[in-house]
Design an enzyme around this catalytic site. Structure first.
Site, PDB file in Angstrom:
ATOM      1  N   ASP A  94      -3.244   4.113   1.922  1.00 19.85           N
ATOM      2  CA  ASP A  94      -3.770   3.554   3.144  1.00 19.85           C
ATOM      3  C   ASP A  94      -5.051   4.523   3.598  1.00 19.85           C
ATOM      4  O   ASP A  94      -4.472   5.539   4.369  1.00 19.85           O
ATOM      5  CB  ASP A  94      -2.726   3.238   3.983  1.00 19.85           C
ATOM      6  CG  ASP A  94      -3.246   2.597   5.544  1.00 19.85           C
ATOM      7  OD1 ASP A  94      -4.071   1.830   5.295  1.00 19.85           O
ATOM      8  OD2 ASP A  94      -2.691   3.008   6.531  1.00 19.85           O
ATOM      9  N   GLU A 114      -6.230  -0.661   0.326  1.00 26.63           N
ATOM     10  CA  GLU A 114      -6.751  -1.714   1.224  1.00 26.63           C
ATOM     11  C   GLU A 114      -8.088  -1.798   1.218  1.00 26.63           C
ATOM     12  O   GLU A 114      -8.937  -0.628   1.370  1.00 26.63           O
ATOM     13  CB  GLU A 114      -6.203  -1.352   2.529  1.00 26.63           C
ATOM     14  CG  GLU A 114      -6.171  -2.518   3.427  1.00 26.63           C
ATOM     15  CD  GLU A 114      -5.424  -2.379   4.701  1.00 26.63           C
ATOM     16  OE1 GLU A 114      -6.252  -2.394   5.834  1.00 26.63           O
ATOM     17  OE2 GLU A 114      -4.330  -2.050   4.794  1.00 26.63           O
ATOM     18  N   ASP A 118       1.481   3.976   8.233  1.00 25.01           N
ATOM     19  CA  ASP A 118       0.580   4.223   7.203  1.00 25.01           C
ATOM     20  C   ASP A 118       1.141   4.405   5.916  1.00 25.01           C
ATOM     21  O   ASP A 118       0.625   4.031   4.993  1.00 25.01           O
ATOM     22  CB  ASP A 118      -0.085   5.560   7.472  1.00 25.01           C
ATOM     23  CG  ASP A 118      -0.915   5.523   8.956  1.00 25.01           C
ATOM     24  OD1 ASP A 118      -1.926   5.246   9.163  1.00 25.01           O
ATOM     25  OD2 ASP A 118      -0.223   5.964   9.966  1.00 25.01           O
TER      26      ASP A 118
END
Length: 176
Positions: free
Chosen positions: A18, A79, A153
């Site tokens: 992330d 992501e 996260d």
């Protein structure tokens, strides 16, 4: 010694990241016979917002390289960049972090796959609009963790790796 090396090469791992310039979450999953097992998860803290951009980007890069070299993942799941027209600066800053993550993976010949945040949430929780807390609880349950992955996260990074695992189950991953 030789036997240990042969065994370690047959282990398949997925690194989920992330990306961020304040906190970069990461999670390494090892593909197990029943479900993936968390090898390690945590955060890379590139420094305060007052640190210059070059220093923060370097810290993300060095942290990712260290994780890659330690765990030798077969794939890296991250992501996708999301840019909201009201906050273009956020997208630009996130692009810096993603760039060095992709660079580290490319230097180690690791394929990178990007997933839209809503797709990760949908695959992992069943809802593309899952909250941070819902993501944390789902990751805790799916991976059999004793406590919630924190900060969020870390859960997001594990979710990216878990999403990739779920989507690739029908096609075996190749170990590096």
């Amino acid at each position: 010694m030789e036997e240990k090396n042969a065994t370690s090469k047959s282990i398949t791992r997925i690194l989920g990241i992330d990306p961020g310039l304040h906190i970069t979450g990461y999670g390494v999953l090892e593909v197990g016979p029943v479900r993936p097992i968390v090898c390690e998860a945590g955060v890379i803290r590139p420094g305060s917002a007052q640190a210059d951009m070059a220093t923060r980007v370097l810290a993300v890069y060095q942290g990712v390289v260290e994780i890659i070299e330690q765990f030798q993942p077969a794939a890296l799941a991250v992501e996708q960049l999301y840019a909201h027209y009201k906050h273009p600066r956020t997208a630009i800053l996130m692009g810096h972090a993603r760039g060095v993550i992709f660079l580290a993976a490319a230097q180690h010949s690791i394929p990178v796959v990007s997933y839209n945040a809503t797709r990760i949430k949908k695959i992992v929780t069943g809802s593309g609009r899952a909250s941070k807390e819902q993501m944390q609880r789902t990751i805790q349950r799916e991976l059999g963790l004793a406590k919630l992955p924190d900060p969020p996260d870390v859960a997001d990074a594990l979710a990216a790796a878990l999403c990739h695992y779920y989507l690739q189950r029908t096609q075996p991953l190749t170990a590096k």
